[in-house]
Design an enzyme around this catalytic site. Structure first.
Site, short mmCIF file in Angstrom:
data_model
loop_
_atom_site.label_atom_id
_atom_site.label_comp_id
_atom_site.label_asym_id
_atom_site.label_seq_id
_atom_site.Cartn_x
_atom_site.Cartn_y
_atom_site.Cartn_z
N CYS A 75 6.60 -44.17 -11.02
CA CYS A 75 7.78 -45.03 -11.14
C CYS A 75 7.52 -46.21 -12.09
O CYS A 75 6.66 -47.05 -11.86
CB CYS A 75 8.15 -45.56 -9.75
SG CYS A 75 9.54 -46.70 -9.77
N CYS A 121 15.12 -44.26 -2.28
CA CYS A 121 15.23 -45.27 -3.35
C CYS A 121 16.58 -45.99 -3.21
O CYS A 121 17.43 -45.93 -4.09
CB CYS A 121 15.10 -44.59 -4.71
SG CYS A 121 14.86 -45.77 -6.04
N TYR A 172 32.22 -36.88 -12.73
CA TYR A 172 31.24 -36.69 -11.68
C TYR A 172 31.63 -35.53 -10.76
O TYR A 172 30.82 -34.64 -10.48
CB TYR A 172 31.05 -37.98 -10.84
CG TYR A 172 30.33 -37.64 -9.56
CD1 TYR A 172 28.96 -37.38 -9.60
CD2 TYR A 172 31.03 -37.43 -8.37
CE1 TYR A 172 28.30 -36.95 -8.45
CE2 TYR A 172 30.38 -37.00 -7.24
CZ TYR A 172 29.01 -36.77 -7.28
OH TYR A 172 28.37 -36.33 -6.16
N GLU A 186 33.03 -33.90 -1.74
CA GLU A 186 32.78 -34.82 -2.86
C GLU A 186 33.86 -35.91 -2.95
O GLU A 186 33.56 -37.06 -3.25
CB GLU A 186 32.69 -34.05 -4.18
CG GLU A 186 31.43 -33.22 -4.31
CD GLU A 186 30.15 -34.06 -4.24
OE1 GLU A 186 30.22 -35.27 -4.54
OE2 GLU A 186 29.10 -33.52 -3.88
N CYS A 241 9.36 -47.49 -1.02
CA CYS A 241 8.40 -47.00 -2.02
C CYS A 241 7.19 -46.34 -1.36
O CYS A 241 6.61 -45.40 -1.92
CB CYS A 241 7.97 -48.13 -2.94
SG CYS A 241 9.37 -48.91 -3.79
N CYS A 249 7.87 -42.71 -0.99
CA CYS A 249 8.49 -42.08 -2.16
C CYS A 249 7.56 -41.05 -2.81
O CYS A 249 6.40 -41.35 -3.09
CB CYS A 249 8.86 -43.16 -3.17
SG CYS A 249 9.60 -42.48 -4.66
N ASP A 295 25.67 -39.72 -9.89
CA ASP A 295 26.40 -40.68 -9.06
C ASP A 295 25.61 -41.99 -9.03
O ASP A 295 24.62 -42.14 -9.75
CB ASP A 295 26.64 -40.10 -7.66
CG ASP A 295 25.37 -40.05 -6.83
OD1 ASP A 295 24.26 -40.17 -7.40
OD2 ASP A 295 25.46 -39.92 -5.60
S1 SF4 Z 1 8.70 -45.97 -6.09
FE1 SF4 Z 1 10.36 -46.22 -7.57
S2 SF4 Z 1 11.62 -44.38 -7.31
FE2 SF4 Z 1 10.31 -44.52 -5.53
S3 SF4 Z 1 11.53 -45.62 -3.99
FE3 SF4 Z 1 10.28 -47.14 -5.07
S4 SF4 Z 1 11.61 -47.86 -6.69
FE4 SF4 Z 1 12.47 -45.94 -5.98
#
Ligand code: SF4
Length: 298
Positions: free
Chosen positions: A215, A199, A126, A43, A206, A209, A144
């Site tokens: 989102c 992200c 943190y 860390e 995205c 994701c 973080d």
């Molecule tokens: S959909 Fe939203 S959470 Fe997923 S990578 Fe894109 S911006 Fe990030």
């Protein structure tokens, strides 16, 4: 909070954790045989240095100093040499101070409470939370820069979080952290990993994701960063930090104290070099002897 929002948050957590179960990187500080000390060292190293540079340095470090007691006894010059090019070498000094405090106050065992961890040199909010979660599997709110960005996008619907960590972000992160120890630790690791791999700050993936459909930022049409004008960009070329880095590299290489006059060839601006050397001495990263020669602290 509405029932709908509560449901959405539950779906976000389960989607991110499921993705993590399939996609987590195989990092040595996550291995079943990791030690709390190994987690703490990781860390500190990861605070300002990317994983790809930390991994070999972490392995060598743990090989050389597998426990806090080993690091506490090491010559400081060896510690700074082993830190090598991870950058921000004050972290190495603080890590050794931390090791000494663990030996003196906790019989060489990394403590397992937030208050005891945060009383150690170099350990802030943190790092204490991360050690509790990743070393001891305890519930803690681990936030973080990666987690801040994920929460800003998924929940708050903004491109990036505010330049400084806010009370509202802390409250949101706390509300999203599951109640159970194991679930909270898993969520912490998973949300950090999503920010690190998918992200990302400049080019979020995205399409890959697991929570794209949930989102808020994406469904708002990905509006631009409202704080763009207030963000500091960290320059490097020509800065005192670069000059300090050159001097430290020379001192790490040297087997004998280095004449100060010889350091002049390292940097084009003598006044800036003087300032850099004075800063290193003041920070305890270098020492100067009566003959005007510099060396790493013993
Ligand atoms: S959909 Fe939203 S959470 Fe997923 S990578 Fe894109 S911006 Fe990030």
């Amino acid at each position: 909070m509405t029932v709908r929002e509560a449901t959405r948050r539950t779906e976000v957590r389960s989607g991110v954790v499921r993705w993590f179960d399939d996609s987590a990187r195989d990092l040595p500080w996550r291995a079943p045989d990791r030690t709390p000390w190994g987690v703490l060292v990781s860390e500190i190293m990861l605070q300002q240095t990317p994983v790809v540079r930390v991994e070999p340095a972490w392995r060598a470090w743990l090989e050389q100093w597998p426990t806090p007691a080993d690091l506490a006894q090491a010559p400081t010059a060896d510690v700074l040499r082993a830190w090598g090019r991870l950058g921000y070498p004050r972290r190495a000094l603080r890590l050794q101070e931390c090791a000494k405090a663990i030996v003196e106050r906790h019989d060489g065992v990394v403590p397992r409470t937030d208050a005891q961890l945060r009383a150690l040199p170099g350990i802030g909010e943190y790092t204490a939370a991360a050690v509790l979660a990743f070393a001891y599997g305890k519930r803690s709110v681990v936030v973080d820069t990666n987690v801040r960005r994920v929460l800003a996008r998924v929940v708050a619907g903004t491109a990036l979080p505010a330049p400084s960590y806010t009370a509202a972000e802390r409250a949101l992160a706390t509300a999203l952290t599951p109640d159970g120890d194991a679930e909270a630790a898993r969520w912490a690791a998973a949300s950090m990993e999503l920010g690190a791999l998918v992200c990302t700050a400049k080019a979020p993936k995205c399409g890959a994701c697991p929570v794209a459909g949930l989102c808020a930022w994406r469904s708002a049409g990905s509006p631009p960063d409202a704080h763009a004008g207030r963000r500091r960009t960290q320059a490097w070329a020509g800065t005192d930090r670069q000059a300090r880095g050159r001097v430290m590299a020379e001192l790490r290489r040297a087997t004998e104290p280095v004449d100060r006059a010889l350091l002049a060839r390292l940097w084009h601006d003598p006044r800036q070099l003087d300032r850099a050397i004075a800063g290193l001495v003041e920070d305890g990263l270098a020492e100067q002897d009566d003959a005007n020669r510099l060396h790493l602290p013993n």
